[in-house]
Every structure is written in structure tokens, then in C-alpha cells.
Write a protein that holds these residues in place. Structure first.
Motif, PDB file in Angstrom:
ATOM      1  N   LYS A  14      44.581  29.937  46.849  1.00 58.17           N
ATOM      2  CA  LYS A  14      45.343  30.547  47.935  1.00 58.17           C
ATOM      3  C   LYS A  14      45.098  29.753  49.206  1.00 58.17           C
ATOM      4  O   LYS A  14      43.953  29.559  49.615  1.00 58.17           O
ATOM      5  N   ARG A  15      46.195  29.309  49.801  1.00 57.41           N
ATOM      6  CA  ARG A  15      46.140  28.537  51.042  1.00 57.41           C
ATOM      7  C   ARG A  15      46.887  29.286  52.141  1.00 57.41           C
ATOM      8  O   ARG A  15      47.882  29.960  51.887  1.00 57.41           O
ATOM      9  N   TYR A  16      46.412  29.121  53.356  1.00 54.65           N
ATOM     10  CA  TYR A  16      47.122  29.552  54.549  1.00 54.65           C
ATOM     11  C   TYR A  16      47.276  28.316  55.422  1.00 54.65           C
ATOM     12  O   TYR A  16      46.347  27.925  56.125  1.00 54.65           O
ATOM     13  N   GLY A  17      48.426  27.670  55.304  1.00 58.37           N
ATOM     14  CA  GLY A  17      48.597  26.399  55.986  1.00 58.37           C
ATOM     15  C   GLY A  17      47.689  25.355  55.361  1.00 58.37           C
ATOM     16  O   GLY A  17      47.697  25.139  54.142  1.00 58.37           O
ATOM     17  N   ASP A  18      46.862  24.733  56.185  1.00 56.86           N
ATOM     18  CA  ASP A  18      45.936  23.711  55.691  1.00 56.86           C
ATOM     19  C   ASP A  18      44.610  24.317  55.215  1.00 56.86           C
ATOM     20  O   ASP A  18      43.769  23.606  54.681  1.00 56.86           O
ATOM     21  N   LYS A  19      44.439  25.607  55.427  1.00 55.12           N
ATOM     22  CA  LYS A  19      43.162  26.250  55.077  1.00 55.12           C
ATOM     23  C   LYS A  19      43.201  26.761  53.643  1.00 55.12           C
ATOM     24  O   LYS A  19      44.045  27.589  53.288  1.00 55.12           O
ATOM     25  N   GLU A  20      42.265  26.280  52.825  1.00 59.86           N
ATOM     26  CA  GLU A  20      42.173  26.708  51.428  1.00 59.86           C
ATOM     27  C   GLU A  20      41.118  27.806  51.325  1.00 59.86           C
ATOM     28  O   GLU A  20      39.927  27.566  51.471  1.00 59.86           O
ATOM     29  N   VAL A  21      41.572  29.026  51.106  1.00 61.40           N
ATOM     30  CA  VAL A  21      40.682  30.191  51.102  1.00 61.40           C
ATOM     31  C   VAL A  21      40.079  30.433  49.721  1.00 61.40           C
ATOM     32  O   VAL A  21      38.906  30.774  49.593  1.00 61.40           O
ATOM     33  N   VAL A  22      40.891  30.286  48.679  1.00 60.81           N
ATOM     34  CA  VAL A  22      40.420  30.407  47.294  1.00 60.81           C
ATOM     35  C   VAL A  22      40.729  29.091  46.602  1.00 60.81           C
ATOM     36  O   VAL A  22      41.867  28.608  46.642  1.00 60.81           O
ATOM     37  N   ARG A  23      39.723  28.534  45.930  1.00 60.60           N
ATOM     38  CA  ARG A  23      39.813  27.131  45.505  1.00 60.60           C
ATOM     39  C   ARG A  23      39.685  26.979  43.985  1.00 60.60           C
ATOM     40  O   ARG A  23      38.693  26.517  43.458  1.00 60.60           O
ATOM     41  N   GLY A  24      40.720  27.428  43.273  1.00 58.35           N
ATOM     42  CA  GLY A  24      40.792  27.182  41.840  1.00 58.35           C
ATOM     43  C   GLY A  24      39.789  27.945  41.000  1.00 58.35           C
ATOM     44  O   GLY A  24      39.142  27.379  40.123  1.00 58.35           O
ATOM     45  N   ILE A  25      39.658  29.257  41.234  1.00 57.90           N
ATOM     46  CA  ILE A  25      38.667  30.042  40.498  1.00 57.90           C
ATOM     47  C   ILE A  25      39.269  30.633  39.225  1.00 57.90           C
ATOM     48  O   ILE A  25      40.468  30.917  39.155  1.00 57.90           O
ATOM     49  N   PRO A  40      29.422  36.000  50.519  1.00 61.53           N
ATOM     50  CA  PRO A  40      29.306  36.282  51.951  1.00 61.53           C
ATOM     51  C   PRO A  40      30.671  36.531  52.567  1.00 61.53           C
ATOM     52  O   PRO A  40      31.712  36.300  51.939  1.00 61.53           O
ATOM     53  N   ASN A  41      30.684  37.008  53.803  1.00 60.26           N
ATOM     54  CA  ASN A  41      31.955  37.205  54.508  1.00 60.26           C
ATOM     55  C   ASN A  41      32.707  35.881  54.579  1.00 60.26           C
ATOM     56  O   ASN A  41      32.129  34.831  54.855  1.00 60.26           O
ATOM     57  N   GLY A  42      34.016  35.948  54.316  1.00 59.47           N
ATOM     58  CA  GLY A  42      34.831  34.746  54.364  1.00 59.47           C
ATOM     59  C   GLY A  42      34.802  33.921  53.096  1.00 59.47           C
ATOM     60  O   GLY A  42      35.357  32.816  53.055  1.00 59.47           O
ATOM     61  N   ALA A  43      34.196  34.448  52.032  1.00 57.63           N
ATOM     62  CA  ALA A  43      34.075  33.685  50.786  1.00 57.63           C
ATOM     63  C   ALA A  43      35.371  33.657  49.986  1.00 57.63           C
ATOM     64  O   ALA A  43      35.549  32.806  49.127  1.00 57.63           O
ATOM     65  N   GLY A  44      36.273  34.608  50.239  1.00 57.40           N
ATOM     66  CA  GLY A  44      37.525  34.683  49.480  1.00 57.40           C
ATOM     67  C   GLY A  44      37.636  35.894  48.586  1.00 57.40           C
ATOM     68  O   GLY A  44      38.598  36.014  47.813  1.00 57.40           O
ATOM     69  N   LYS A  45      36.687  36.834  48.679  1.00 58.90           N
ATOM     70  CA  LYS A  45      36.707  38.016  47.807  1.00 58.90           C
ATOM     71  C   LYS A  45      37.951  38.879  48.050  1.00 58.90           C
ATOM     72  O   LYS A  45      38.649  39.249  47.109  1.00 58.90           O
ATOM     73  N   THR A  46      38.196  39.211  49.316  1.00 62.92           N
ATOM     74  CA  THR A  46      39.322  40.085  49.633  1.00 62.92           C
ATOM     75  C   THR A  46      40.646  39.435  49.260  1.00 62.92           C
ATOM     76  O   THR A  46      41.549  40.098  48.723  1.00 62.92           O
ATOM     77  N   THR A  47      40.784  38.141  49.501  1.00 60.25           N
ATOM     78  CA  THR A  47      42.015  37.437  49.128  1.00 60.25           C
ATOM     79  C   THR A  47      42.216  37.474  47.618  1.00 60.25           C
ATOM     80  O   THR A  47      43.334  37.685  47.130  1.00 60.25           O
ATOM     81  N   THR A  48      41.142  37.282  46.860  1.00 56.32           N
ATOM     82  CA  THR A  48      41.230  37.346  45.396  1.00 56.32           C
ATOM     83  C   THR A  48      41.687  38.735  44.950  1.00 56.32           C
ATOM     84  O   THR A  48      42.574  38.871  44.092  1.00 56.32           O
ATOM     85  N   ILE A  49      41.110  39.773  45.548  1.00 52.84           N
ATOM     86  CA  ILE A  49      41.490  41.142  45.207  1.00 52.84           C
ATOM     87  C   ILE A  49      42.955  41.396  45.567  1.00 52.84           C
ATOM     88  O   ILE A  49      43.705  42.007  44.797  1.00 52.84           O
ATOM     89  N   GLU A  50      43.388  40.934  46.736  1.00 52.15           N
ATOM     90  CA  GLU A  50      44.777  41.144  47.153  1.00 52.15           C
ATOM     91  C   GLU A  50      45.753  40.442  46.213  1.00 52.15           C
ATOM     92  O   GLU A  50      46.844  40.953  45.941  1.00 52.15           O
ATOM     93  N   CYS A  51      45.364  39.280  45.695  1.00 43.55           N
ATOM     94  CA  CYS A  51      46.212  38.603  44.703  1.00 43.55           C
ATOM     95  C   CYS A  51      46.253  39.401  43.400  1.00 43.55           C
ATOM     96  O   CYS A  51      47.305  39.494  42.744  1.00 43.55           O
TER      97      CYS A  51
END
Length: 302
Positions: A14-25, A40-51
Motif C-alpha cells: 500500500k502506497r500513498y504517493g511516494d510513501k510505501e506504508v505496507v511493503r509486500g507482506i 510499533p505505531n506507524g508500522a502499517g498494522k491499521t492499513t493492513t486491517i483496512e485493506c
């Protein structure tokens, strides 16, 4: 025939522009399993759950779960409705589901049946959110920091509810910052750091695989010769504290069982009151987080 995977995540990005939040898990969760998603905070957990629940679309890869319900960290409920009215309302959204009264009891809100949402305590509100997630009788439940703000008694009640769900065959994905909670409840855990899945296994296996040393402490008489420790197996180093009854020795070792066996047979050593402190999931979590942060810094500097 029971499906092999209740949750499937394959090469999720999952990317937001140039920022890669989740990286091929990638990971899969079996039916009835309690799976911990840590990081930790900002690790990508919430984004993974939202997907997983369809709130966001992956930039690449796949995230899949059927008949899934989620208990978020916070949500907007109708403040003027009672607990029973809230559960009945959400039950009406499903063609089939659980009995609201049974759900109210299972989440420990029997005494608050007629209490309005606006009058619930923080812990009671979190239990109601769990009830809202369960009233549709889902096959998969995602719990995002479910014990945040709960007192010890409410936390134990929540843990009992999660165990009961798993025993019924419900799959639970648990996102938490409490390592003791993950160790106690989870069949397996995945640790996310900087969008990467850096560890995946049972809590026990992860601790054993990464544990390089254990601290073995014991009391000994003041006249015993400490030089005997230098030749014992697996001793990394030791320190000694003088007490009123002799000395307390704190030894770091890579072979605690061998060390204890050997110590008991050293003539004149008289070791007693043994205490063993092994690594924990929290130790591993901090180690992996720090190592990945250093790697990210090195990548940014390159």
C-alpha cells in the motif's frame, strides 16, 4: 469441508504517493486461530486491517477475509440508545446472527442492559463495541487494541471472551501493543516494522529462536570460590552482590539448563534460591523494532 485459510494476505503493498506504508507482506490465518498483528505505531498494522475489511484498496497484492467483523479502537454509536437497543439495532442489519441478549452477557454488560451509550464508562464502551462486532455472528473478528483503557478485571473478561470465540471456531486477528496479551492469547504472531513483516511464528518459537542468553541468579555462601564459574558451560559473564546472608550471583548464559546442572555439583559452592529470567516477546519486539529502525536510517542515508 472447512476452508484452509480464514484470512489470506498475499504480497500486500500500500502506497500513498511516494510513501510505501505496507511493503509486500504475506501471511495466512487458519480458522479458529488467534493471530496477533504486532508492531510499533506507524508500522502499517491499521492499513493492513483496512485493506482486509475493504476500507482501502491495496496498491498491489491481495488481502482477503470472509464474513468479517471489526472492533475498532473507537466508533460513533447512537448516544441516546441503551446497550440492548444498540445491540438489537446492529443485529437487525444481518439476515442471520447472534441473539443480542447472549452477546450482551458474553461481553460482560448484563448490568448495563438499559444504560445509555453516553453514560457508559470507557471500558464498558469498548465492550459494547466488541458486542456490536459479534452480534452478526462473524467467522472472522478483527480486534484493534481491544484492551486499551480496560482495568485488570475487564481485561481478564475480554481475554476469556476471545478464548471462547476461538474455541467455537471463530478466527480472531488481534492488533495490540500489549506483549503479555499477545503471549497469553495468540497461537501465532506477526511483527510488522516499517511496513515489513519481520517475524512470524508462535510466541514461544520466536522467543526461543532469538534468545541468545538467559539470566540465572542464585545465592551462595561468602566463602565459595567464584573462579569455578569461569569454567562452566555457556557462561557469558556474571556479577556479584554482597548480601547479609552471603552473595547473590547474576549470571548471563546461553545454556541455562546445563549451567544449573553443573553448579549443583561444584564442591563447596552451595548454590540455592535459583531464579531464571528468559527472554520475552517484549524483548524480541524491541530488538526487532530497533534493528529495523537502524536499517531504515541506513537506507535513507544511502
Amino acid at each position: 469441508m472447512q476452508q484452509a485459510e480464514a484470512i489470506s494476505v498475499q504480497n500486500l503493498e500500500k502506497r500513498y504517493g511516494d510513501k510505501e506504508v505496507v511493503r509486500g507482506i504475506s501471511f495466512a490465518v487458519r480458522p479458529g486461530e488467534v493471530f496477533g498483528l504486532l508492531g510499533p505505531n506507524g508500522a502499517g498494522k491499521t492499513t493492513t486491517i483496512e485493506c482486509l475489511v475493504g476500507l482501502r484498496s491495496p496498491s498491489r497484492g491481495r488481502a482477503f477475509a470472509e464474513r468479517v467483523a471489526i472492533q475498532p479502537q473507537s466508533a460513533s454509536l447512537f448516544q441516546s440508545l441503551s446497550v440492548d437497543e444498540t445491540l438489537t439495532l446492529f443485529r437487525s442489519f444481518y439476515a442471520a446472527g447472534a441473539e443480542p441478549t447472549a452477546i450482551r452477557k458474553s461481553v460482560g454488560l448484563d448490568e448495563q442492559a438499559r444504560t445509555r451509550v453516553k453514560d457508559l464508562s470507557g471500558g464498558q464502551l469498548r465492550r459494547l463495541l466488541l458486542g456490536v462486532a459479534l452480534v452478526g455472528d462473524p467467522e472472522v473478528v478483527i480486534l484493534d487494541e481491544p484492551s486499551a483503557g480496560l482495568d485488570p478485571s475487564a481485561r481478564q473478561a475480554l481475554w476469556a471472551t476471545i478464548r471462547a470465540l476461538s474455541a467455537r471456531g471463530v478466527t480472531v486477528l488481534l492488533s495490540t501493543h500489549h506483549m503479555d496479551e499477545a503471549t497469553e492469547l495468540c497461537d501465532r504472531v506477526g511483527i510488522l516494522v516499517s511496513g515489513k513483516l519481520v517475524a512470524l511464528d508462535t510466541p514461544e518459537a520466536l522467543i526461543l529462536a532469538r534468545e541468545a542468553e538467559t539470566v540465572v541468579s542464585f545465592d551462595m555462601d561468602g566463602h565459595a570460590d567464584l573462579a569455578a564459574l569461569d569454567g562452566l558451560p555457556g557462561v557469558i559473564d556474571y556479577e556479584v552482590e554482597v548480601t547479609g546472608r552471603g552473595r547473590r550471583v547474576r549470571t548471563r548464559t546461553a545454556a541455562p539448563d546445563d549451567l544449573i546442572r553443573k553448579i549443583t555439583f561444584v564442591p563447596g559452592f552451595s548454590a540455592r534460591n535459583f531464579d531464571i529470567k528468559r527472554g520475552t516477546l517484549e524483548d524480541l519486539f524491541l530488538e526487532l523494532s530497533e534493528a529495523s529502525a537502524d536499517d531504515a536510517s541506513a537506507e535513507g542515508a544511502a
